[in-house]
Scaffold this active site. Structure first.
Site, PDB file in Angstrom:
ATOM      1  N   CYS A 201      -6.958 -23.074  20.092  1.00  0.00           N
ATOM      2  CA  CYS A 201      -8.130 -23.320  20.924  1.00  0.00           C
ATOM      3  C   CYS A 201      -8.185 -24.762  21.417  1.00  0.00           C
ATOM      4  O   CYS A 201      -8.750 -25.046  22.475  1.00  0.00           O
ATOM      5  CB  CYS A 201      -9.398 -22.954  20.173  1.00  0.00           C
ATOM      6  SG  CYS A 201      -9.426 -21.205  19.743  1.00  0.00           S
TER       7      CYS A 201
ATOM      8  N   CYS B 285      -9.171 -24.810  16.296  1.00  0.00           N
ATOM      9  CA  CYS B 285      -7.845 -24.538  15.749  1.00  0.00           C
ATOM     10  C   CYS B 285      -6.797 -24.979  16.777  1.00  0.00           C
ATOM     11  O   CYS B 285      -7.133 -25.234  17.926  1.00  0.00           O
ATOM     12  CB  CYS B 285      -7.713 -23.058  15.398  1.00  0.00           C
ATOM     13  SG  CYS B 285      -7.312 -21.983  16.785  1.00  0.00           S
TER      14      CYS B 285
ATOM     15  N   CYS C 193     -14.040 -23.194  18.950  1.00  0.00           N
ATOM     16  CA  CYS C 193     -13.186 -23.327  17.775  1.00  0.00           C
ATOM     17  C   CYS C 193     -12.253 -24.496  18.030  1.00  0.00           C
ATOM     18  O   CYS C 193     -11.922 -24.783  19.179  1.00  0.00           O
ATOM     19  CB  CYS C 193     -12.390 -22.026  17.607  1.00  0.00           C
ATOM     20  SG  CYS C 193     -11.078 -22.095  16.382  1.00  0.00           S
TER      21      CYS C 193
ATOM     22  N   ALA D 158     -11.842   2.974   0.998  1.00  0.00           N
ATOM     23  CA  ALA D 158     -12.550   3.752   2.029  1.00  0.00           C
ATOM     24  C   ALA D 158     -13.828   3.092   2.525  1.00  0.00           C
ATOM     25  O   ALA D 158     -14.818   3.759   2.819  1.00  0.00           O
ATOM     26  CB  ALA D 158     -12.832   5.165   1.522  1.00  0.00           C
TER      27      ALA D 158
ATOM     28  N   ASP E  25      -4.031   7.083  -3.686  1.00  0.00           N
ATOM     29  CA  ASP E  25      -5.439   7.463  -3.876  1.00  0.00           C
ATOM     30  C   ASP E  25      -5.916   8.220  -2.647  1.00  0.00           C
ATOM     31  O   ASP E  25      -5.297   8.156  -1.591  1.00  0.00           O
ATOM     32  CB  ASP E  25      -6.293   6.200  -4.086  1.00  0.00           C
ATOM     33  CG  ASP E  25      -6.139   5.212  -2.942  1.00  0.00           C
ATOM     34  OD1 ASP E  25      -4.971   4.851  -2.634  1.00  0.00           O
ATOM     35  OD2 ASP E  25      -7.146   4.804  -2.346  1.00  0.00           O
TER      36      ASP E  25
ATOM     37  N   ASP F  34       0.866  -1.181   0.000  1.00  0.00           N
ATOM     38  CA  ASP F  34       0.000   0.000   0.000  1.00  0.00           C
ATOM     39  C   ASP F  34       0.902   1.231   0.000  1.00  0.00           C
ATOM     40  O   ASP F  34       2.117   1.136   0.205  1.00  0.00           O
ATOM     41  CB  ASP F  34      -0.961  -0.029   1.192  1.00  0.00           C
ATOM     42  CG  ASP F  34      -2.220   0.802   0.946  1.00  0.00           C
ATOM     43  OD1 ASP F  34      -2.256   1.556  -0.048  1.00  0.00           O
ATOM     44  OD2 ASP F  34      -3.172   0.706   1.748  1.00  0.00           O
TER      45      ASP F  34
HETATM   46  N1  GUN Z   1      -6.586   0.705   3.077  1.00  0.00           N
HETATM   47  C1  GUN Z   1      -7.862   0.744   3.533  1.00  0.00           C
HETATM   48  N2  GUN Z   1      -8.611   1.564   2.761  1.00  0.00           N
HETATM   49  C2  GUN Z   1      -7.797   2.046   1.796  1.00  0.00           C
HETATM   50  C3  GUN Z   1      -8.001   2.947   0.697  1.00  0.00           C
HETATM   51  O1  GUN Z   1      -9.103   3.446   0.441  1.00  0.00           O
HETATM   52  N3  GUN Z   1      -6.905   3.204  -0.096  1.00  0.00           N
HETATM   53  C4  GUN Z   1      -5.673   2.649   0.160  1.00  0.00           C
HETATM   54  N4  GUN Z   1      -4.667   2.929  -0.652  1.00  0.00           N
HETATM   55  N5  GUN Z   1      -5.466   1.814   1.197  1.00  0.00           N
HETATM   56  C5  GUN Z   1      -6.516   1.528   1.992  1.00  0.00           C
HETATM   57 ZN    ZN Z   2      -9.289 -21.079  17.514  1.00  0.00          ZN
END
Ligand code: GUN
Ligand code: ZN
Length: 491
Positions: free
Chosen positions: A285, A282, A280, A197, A129, A94
């Site tokens: 757990c 796993c 659970c 978002a 973005d 990201d």
């Molecule tokens: N991580 C969570 N939401 C977003 C987003 O809208 N844009 C980016 N780039 N990373 C995110």
């Molecule tokens: Zn578990």
């Protein structure tokens, strides 16, 4: 435009099992896929273990954290991300947009951060973005979207070799902006399409709004566009989001929630403090009681909870994929929707988009289980009603829940929630549906709407409807021109 990176293998609703080819990593990733979020500074669970023990084929980390870190920046550039994190699968990065949304500004441009992502060996990079939050003023959503669009254009011009690049879709909660953002993103040469978002929507349990946002984005994208739901890592909404056509999810939740003793389940989030049992099996757990977990020292407890959270998260993704493969993803969605009223709203919103889902839903599947009034709004019912408009009965036509009769030119069956159909179609999907003996009003009403559809398209026929005690609210939808007989009153 055709894209070479994504191939669809199987579909159900708008959901699909696909293969995302990530050329720079030299791997293909099966979707739907979960990308655990790895914070290079924290590493609650080592990336090598994410791969070997949990089956993660791809992870996501934040290039902006590396870019701004005196400790990591040079190491990342020298060694590359795969060595630095010790992970041989695909790595998405990201850009810092999330920090932008949280803190208002960041000091890097799209060209700089994409170049950096390329230089540290990322396999899928992200431009900067602008994540416009839900319910923002329309002018803000429009102007930020224009900026995001310019940055996608910048991203197209950065020489990133065979690194794939995300083209995030923003637009706040305005369906028309989301749709336009998606078609603009799809028109670029970029590769993967995250819906952005949506984290605030999920934190506030606004699943219906999330469904509407995803539906709008999907309308603007081609079917061959791989879609990522940015920041969505809670297993309770995977079935719903996959049924809407999301292919990639990233989870920071597994680690963030573990930090404050929260325990994920497919029905929601529990606090360790409140648990008398661990529901659970796993490894974590199976080997601990809640008291034993509570007695662990902080770091150990955080790690164990993060591991449990990852186990349920990956398990749910496998459950979703198997349901999709078996053709009963919508039954799973319906089932999961019963865990929380907000999930039920999400499922009802999905049913409101049934005609959109119908476009990709396979015409033949294994089974259709009618499980609640919502089932009456499924894409299969919508499709049957569309088909009724094309069928061509003649003369005097009996539509009956009982036996056929020689007194008519044709005797069709009528079955809630579908409505009428020629007997010859009885053994075809979805008319082989398993329905409860105690049908609900919505099922009868859907059947009545089917009758109305058939009648509207065949004004030259004379119709008789022979039903078993349909409720008045359903019969009210049957056109006046139809002669109506209640079979249950004839004996
Ligand atoms: N991580 C969570 N939401 C977003 C987003 O809208 N844009 C980016 N780039 N990373 C995110
Ligand atoms: Zn578990």
């Amino acid at each position: 435009m055709t894209r070479e990176v994504f191939e669809i293998r199987d579909q159900d609703g708008a959901g699909r099992i696909g293969e995302l080819t990530v050329p720079r990593a030299g791997v293909t990733v099966e979707t739907p896929a979960l990308l655990p979020v790895v914070n290079p500074h924290v590493r609650t669970v080592e990336p090598a273990r994410l791969e070997s023990e949990f089956g993660a084929e791809i992870l996501i980390t934040n290039s902006y954290i590396l870019y701004g870190s005196d400790d990591f920046r040079e190491d990342a550039l020298d060694q590359g991300l795969h060595d630095l994190l010790d992970f041989s699968g695909a790595i998405m990065t990201d850009s810092g947009s999330f920090q932008l949304a949280e803190y208002g500004e960041i000091d890097v441009t799209t060209a700089e951060i994409l170049q950096f992502q390329h230089d540290v060996g990322s396999d899928i990079g992200t431009p900067v973005d602008i994540p416009t939050p839900p319910d923002a003023p329309r002018e803000q959503a429009e102007s930020e979207l224009a900026t995001t669009r310019e940055r996608l254009a910048v991203a197209e011009d950065v020489d990133v070799g065979d690194m794939l690049v995300n083209a995030p879709v923003q637009g706040s909660t305005y369906a028309d902006l989301r749709e336009r953002a998606a078609s603009d993103a799809y028109a670029t040469s970029l590769d993967v399409f995250p819906v952005g978002a949506v984290v605030p929507l999920m934190n506030e349990y606004r699943y219906a709004d999330m469904v509407d946002v995803v539906a709008a984005a999907k309308r603007g994208l081609g079917v061959d566009a791989p879609v990522h739901l940015f920041g969505a890592g809670h297993p309770m909404m995977f079935a719903l989001a996959v049924a809407m056509g999301c292919d990639l999810f990233d989870s920071a939740a597994y680690a963030l929630y573990a930090r404050d003793d929260r325990y994920l389940t497919v029905r929601g989030t529990e606090h360790l403090e409140d648990l008398d049992y661990l529901p659970c099996s796993c490894p974590v757990c199976a080997e601990h009681t809640p008291d034993e977990l509570r007695a662990c020292e902080d770091r150990e407890r955080e790690r164990l909870l993060a591991e449990h959270n990852l186990h349920v998260t990956f398990e749910e993704l496998r459950t979703v994929k198997q349901a999709l493969r078996s053709g009963n993803l919508l039954e799973l969605v319906e089932n999961r929707a019963r865990a929380h009223p907000a999930m039920l709203d999400g499922y009802r919103a999905l049913c409101d988009h049934a005609d959109q889902l119908e476009l990709s839903d396979p015409t033949v599947k294994g089974s259709f289980f009618y499980l609640s009034g919502e089932s009456a709004a499924r894409p299969e019912v919508v499709r049957h009603h569309e088909r009724l408009a094309r069928l061509d009965p003649t003369g005097e036509v009996l539509l009956t829940e009982g036996n056929p009769s020689d007194n008519f030119d044709e005797s069709w069956r009528v079955v809630p929630p579908f409505g009428p159909f020629p007997r010859a179609l009885s053994e075809t999907y979805p008319l082989t549906a398993e329905t409860p003996e105690r049908m609900d009003t919505r099922g009868y009403r859907a059947a009545a709407r089917g009758v109305a559809r058939l009648v509207a398209e065949n004004r030259d026929c004379e119709f008789t409807l022979a039903h078993h005690a349909w409720p008045a609210s359903a019969l009210a939808l049957v056109p006046d021109a139809v002669r109506v007989v209640d079979l249950s009153e004839e004996h």
